[in-house]
Design a protein around this motif. Structure first.
Motif, PDB file in Angstrom:
ATOM      1  N   UNK A   1       0.827  -1.209   0.000  1.00 16.01           N
ATOM      2  CA  UNK A   1       0.000   0.000   0.000  1.00 16.01           C
ATOM      3  C   UNK A   1       0.863   1.262   0.000  1.00 16.01           C
ATOM      4  N   UNK A   2       2.120   1.147   0.405  1.00 19.01           N
ATOM      5  CA  UNK A   2       3.002   2.323   0.421  1.00 19.01           C
ATOM      6  C   UNK A   2       3.983   2.339  -0.739  1.00 19.01           C
ATOM      7  N   UNK A   3       3.937   1.300  -1.547  1.00 18.24           N
ATOM      8  CA  UNK A   3       4.977   1.149  -2.559  1.00 18.24           C
ATOM      9  C   UNK A   3       4.475   1.622  -3.920  1.00 18.24           C
ATOM     10  N   UNK A   4       5.011   2.708  -4.426  1.00 26.17           N
ATOM     11  CA  UNK A   4       4.510   3.198  -5.710  1.00 26.17           C
ATOM     12  C   UNK A   4       5.132   2.494  -6.924  1.00 26.17           C
TER      13      UNK A   4
ATOM     14  N   UNK B   1       9.256  -2.779  -7.431  1.00 22.73           N
ATOM     15  CA  UNK B   1       9.347  -3.047  -5.997  1.00 22.73           C
ATOM     16  C   UNK B   1       8.116  -3.813  -5.517  1.00 22.73           C
TER      17      UNK B   1
ATOM     18  N   UNK C   1      15.403  -5.604  -0.200  1.00 20.23           N
ATOM     19  CA  UNK C   1      15.964  -4.737  -1.243  1.00 20.23           C
ATOM     20  C   UNK C   1      17.431  -4.441  -0.949  1.00 20.23           C
TER      21      UNK C   1
ATOM     22  N   UNK D   1      19.299  -1.465  -2.607  1.00 19.22           N
ATOM     23  CA  UNK D   1      18.794  -0.098  -2.441  1.00 19.22           C
ATOM     24  C   UNK D   1      19.303   0.502  -1.133  1.00 19.22           C
TER      25      UNK D   1
ATOM     26  N   UNK E   1      -2.686   5.691   7.926  1.00 17.96           N
ATOM     27  CA  UNK E   1      -2.228   5.517   6.548  1.00 17.96           C
ATOM     28  C   UNK E   1      -2.218   6.808   5.740  1.00 17.96           C
TER      29      UNK E   1
ATOM     30  N   UNK F   1       1.058   8.282   3.965  1.00 12.41           N
ATOM     31  CA  UNK F   1       1.177   8.522   2.519  1.00 12.41           C
ATOM     32  C   UNK F   1       1.579   9.955   2.239  1.00 12.41           C
TER      33      UNK F   1
ATOM     34  N   UNK G   1       6.455   8.344   2.577  1.00  8.73           N
ATOM     35  CA  UNK G   1       7.212   7.181   3.030  1.00  8.73           C
ATOM     36  C   UNK G   1       6.780   5.930   2.279  1.00  8.73           C
ATOM     37  N   UNK G   2       7.757   5.145   1.853  1.00  6.69           N
ATOM     38  CA  UNK G   2       7.455   3.806   1.355  1.00  6.69           C
ATOM     39  C   UNK G   2       7.428   2.844   2.523  1.00  6.69           C
ATOM     40  N   UNK G   3       8.138   3.248   3.565  1.00  6.38           N
ATOM     41  CA  UNK G   3       8.254   2.391   4.733  1.00  6.38           C
ATOM     42  C   UNK G   3       7.978   3.242   5.974  1.00  6.38           C
ATOM     43  N   UNK G   4       6.706   3.329   6.369  1.00  2.00           N
ATOM     44  CA  UNK G   4       6.392   4.111   7.562  1.00  2.00           C
ATOM     45  C   UNK G   4       6.699   3.286   8.822  1.00  2.00           C
TER      46      UNK G   4
END
Lengths: 525, 338
Positions: free
Chosen positions: A12-15, A19, B169, B172, B269, B273, B277-280
């Motif tokens: 849900x956070x990965x655009x 990935x 990852x 990265x 959430x 958003x 953050x991709x990783x909160x």
């Protein structure tokens, strides 16, 4: 469930597409079966639960922390499922959180009444992310930005396969996709779409009348008998052997004789019958075998089951559904000729020159095991559902008998205030007296107007009442249409009709001239 | 305690900040004042330019580091548990568990005791002593995360999420947005506790305060300034930076970075958003809802004043357990600092 929740959370956070793929791939590799298969189903929209209503969730939340605090919380968060997942606290004695497989399995079997209690137990056992994922599953859309195609791409990637290869076999697979995952991860053989004996949606026909046939070119159509059993699908693949009803219900357990006789791989469309020697037994014999939990050896011996095949959908790993009826038929006949089987045979085509010729053949066919004719276009692909045009059923004219109305009962639903269920009888001689013996019950065949007329007639001619049932004066003759008749030990009269309905109300005919049991018995094969 | 004494008569909000009349001082004032008591070093509590400032020695050290040594401010260090009289008021500082040096101001006047808790949390923090509940007549509490939706999960669990992402990852760079004071050092300590003993790279803006923490005896392990290190170094690395740097040109030097943000707001959430953050990661230096409610019970104050945050929910909750609670509006508070 927690691992799946973590996946949804990360997605849900990965655009970025790549990935997202990596996240799904990692999950699929690391999560044991069947959970990973269920997760794949959830991501591809292949799970179907009765949805949890927002009111249920709101009620849970208000009970938990009071309406004011819940309102402020919801107002801040802006999403009902998320709010509930955040305000709920993990219970100290809740036990281990459920696995995804457990959730899916339980929800698919739970009744609407049971769901709230089960849900509360799980909410207690899960953490906030787990609760959020559970509620997302239950309220429908996951909305984590993953298309079905992307999820399939991730699945393909873990096995170094192309997504097209996965797509090609996908529609025949069912969750939790064990054969697919075994293929992708463990070098198991590539599943065909009938992998694991999956049910494929059948193709159905529309009814047609004699007059309508004139608009059709007989050269385009093939005819076959419509056998009077139940339409089934035989699906066998990878060692899994299944018998399904037309609606996809697995009826394998009631027909071990059929399952044992499956020595092939494929999916076939056919009619389930009881067959003794070369003769198809009346439908009533088959009925003895249906809806039974345990099948006795005696039952197997006296009512041997048989499948008469109409069509082949898959054969030895190849999907034939896109082929024409004629091509599939050729494959079916060749397959059958290679090795004839006792429990399976191929329904023969009825050869005809024109509609008049076919009508004659239909009239001449008096076997009880036949309901009428099927007409199928020679160029028709096998399509799920009831497409208009390619397939027709031309049922045999019903048998008719004149009976006398004996009892009436109020119906249900929109007919709840009407006497709409009718028990009727025929005459017989007993101890030198002539009396009516009930022979059947009918609920339909009449128009709304006729129903109102019948209801009034029942009320005006009631002679006795037994709870919801009224006994009426034996004065009204009903012409009953039915598709078959068999001897029955369950019915007092000793006969059982198939599909009886009221064809006409015979106010013109005196009750004394209605038919006798003897004339009914003579209609039996 | 004097029944007739109205606590509002000697401690009340003014446009410059919360003012203690019989001591003639402000607590965490929004502007420069003659005399200030500072609960902790965050920018919305500690400001430069006061003529006199009383705080814990650690907080004063932080302020000196941030405000060019504060040569014009008369600094009065007060250790936890010691007390001093200012005017007619006895002032004591008690641990608040928020960041290094953070304190509650315990004010006693004519037998009445008011605790100004500043910002606080209740769970263990390897960089500062834990919050100490002080029985009092009036307890002034923050309400940053005062909604039942805020329940901070275990911080080691959140660090586990970060390390798991690093494993998923490995090519990265994980860029972790943290506040320079407190959060940064706590996250480093948590990473060490979780077994991450590789070098942790830091944005330049985080270096000074980390150095200060090390001088105060907080062991941060192998940390280094990102500086001009070549790109290849950062594959699979963890780099800490201020949250604002995540969207900055600075972050573009890293190949395909994973932006992570550590904050209590990450619990929701929509907020996570917004942060990009991709990783909160839900790691907060403030009390969550459960800790706020528990603290009101622990201090047992009959009166509670609720400041900065979602006052209405905490006031509602306090009243429901028989506490005389009301909102107290203070100037200059930055509620977004979570």
């Amino acid at each position: 469930m927690q691992a799946f929740a973590a996946l949804l959370d990360a997605l849900s956070y990965q655009p970025a597409r790549n990935a997202k793929l990596r996240l799904i791939e990692t999950y699929l590799r690391e999560t044991p079966d069947p959970d990973r298969g269920w997760a794949l189903a959830a991501l591809t929209g292949g799970l179907d639960f009765p949805a949890a209503k927002p009111a249920l969730l709101r009620g849970f939340g208000e009970d938990k922390i009071g309406p004011e605090l819940f309102h402020w919380s919801y107002d801040y968060v802006g999403d009902l499922a998320e709010t509930l997942s955040l305000i709920w606290e993990t219970g100290p004695d809740a036990g281990p959180p459920p696995t995804l497989g457990e959730v899916v399995d339980t929800l698919q079997r739970a009744t609407k009444m049971q769901t709230p209690a089960i849900l509360k137990r799980w909410l207690d056992a899960l953490d906030a992310t787990g609760r959020w994922a559970l509620l997302k599953l239950l309220t429908g859309a996951l909305r984590v930005g993953v298309s079905a195609r992307l999820a399939k791409q991730a699945a393909a990637n873990i096995g170094n396969k192309s997504v097209d290869e996965v797509e090609e076999i996908w529609h025949g697979l069912t969750p939790p996709y064990r054969p697919l995952l075994d293929w992708l991860l463990h070098d198991a053989p590539k599943p065909s779409t009938n992998a694991g004996g999956a049910f494929l949606p059948p193709m159905l026909a529309n009814p047609i009348e004699r007059a309508e046939l004139e608009a059709l070119d007989p050269a385009h159509f093939r005819a076959e008998w419509k056998w009077d059993g139940i339409r089934v699908q035989v699906a066998a693949s990878g060692g899994v052997k299944r018998l399904y009803s037309r609606a996809g219900e697995d009826i394998s357990a009631a027909f071990p004789d059929i399952i044992e006789a499956i020595d092939f791989e494929g999916v076939f469309d056919g009619e389930l019958l009881v067959r003794r020697d070369e003769t198809v037994a009346p439908f009533n014999d088959l009925q003895q075998r249906l809806n039974r939990k345990a099948v006795t050896p005696k039952m197997l011996k006296e009512h041997p089951a048989h499948v008469r095949l109409y069509d082949v959908l898959w054969l030895e790993g190849e999907d034939l559904r896109a082929l024409s009826f004629d091509q599939r038929r050729a494959r079916l006949e060749a397959w059958n000729a290679e090795k004839p089987r006792a429990r399976f045979d191929v329904s023969p085509l009825v050869i005809f020159t024109d509609w008049a010729h076919l009508a004659t053949l239909r009239e001449q066919m008096t076997s009880d095991g036949i309901e009428g004719l099927m007409l199928k276009r020679g160029d028709s692909a096998y399509l799920a559902g009831r497409p208009k045009g390619p397939w027709f059923k031309w049922k045999r004219d019903p048998m008719l008998v004149d009976c006398v109305l004996m009892y009436a009962q109020r119906g249900h639903g929109k007919r709840s205030s009407f006497y709409s269920d009718y028990t009727f009888g025929c005459w017989r001689e007993a101890d030198g007296k002539r009396e009516l013996a009930p022979v059947g019950k009918a609920y339909f065949g009449f128009t709304d107007e006729e129903l109102r007329w019948l209801d009034k007639w029942v009320r005006d001619h009631t002679t006795n009442r037994f709870g919801p049932v009224r006994e009426v004066a034996p004065e009204l003759v009903l012409e009953i249409a039915f598709d078959g008749i068999a001897r029955s030990t369950r019915h007092k009269s000793g006969v059982a009709m198939r599909f009886p309905r009221i064809n006409r109300i015979r106010t013109d005919k005196p009750a004394a001239e209605a038919d006798t049991i003897d004339s009914l018995v003579r209609l039996m094969p | 305690m004097t029944d007739t004494l109205d606590p509002r008569s000697w401690l009340y909000p003014t446009p410059r900040g919360l003012y203690c009349k019989p001591g003639d001082f402000y607590i965490d004032p929004a502007v420069a004042v003659p005399r200030a008591v500072i609960t902790h070093g965050h920018g919305d509590h500690a400001r430069p330019g006061h003529r006199a400032a009383l705080a814990t020695p650690e907080t004063l050290a932080i302020m000196r580091a941030r405000f060019e040594d504060m040569p014009d401010t008369q600094q009065q260090p007060l250790k936890y548990g010691e007390s001093v009289q200012i005017g007619e008021v006895d002032v004591e500082l008690a641990p608040a568990g928020h960041i290094l040096g953070s304190a509650q101001a315990v004010l006693a006047y004519r037998g009445q005791r008011i605790v100004v808790s500043g910002d606080f949390k209740r769970r263990p923090d390897p960089t500062c002593p834990p919050f100490e509940p002080i029985p009092c007549d009036v307890f002034i509490t923050e309400a940053t995360f005062a909604l039942p939706v805020f329940h901070h999960p275990s911080d080691m669990g959140e660090i586990g999420k970060l390390l798991r992402s690093v494993a998923t990852f490995p090519e990265r760079t994980h860029l972790v947005g943290v506040y320079a004071l407190g959060k940064c050092q706590r996250v480093i300590r948590l990473l060490r506790a979780a077994g991450w003993d590789k070098r942790i790279w830091l944005h330049g803006g985080l270096m000074a305060l980390c150095k200060l923490y090390q001088e105060q005896g907080v062991d941060l392990g192998d940390i280094a300034h990102v500086g001009d290190a070549i790109l290849e170094t950062f594959r699979g690395a963890i780099v800490l930076c201020p949250p604002s740097a995540l969207a900055d040109r600075w972050s573009r030097r890293f190949a395909d970075p994973v932006p992570a943000v550590c904050s209590g707001w990450m619990r929701v959430r929509a907020r996570a958003r917004q942060s990009g953050a991709e990783l909160p990661l839900v790691i907060s230096d403030h009390a969550d809802w459960g800790e706020l409610c528990q603290t009101l019970k622990d201090v047992g104050a009959p009166k509670v004043w609720v400041t900065h945050g979602r006052e209405e929910a905490l006031v509602h909750m306090a009243r429901s357990i028989g506490i005389d609670a009301e909102a107290l509006h203070l100037a200059g508070r930055d509620e977004e600092d979570g």
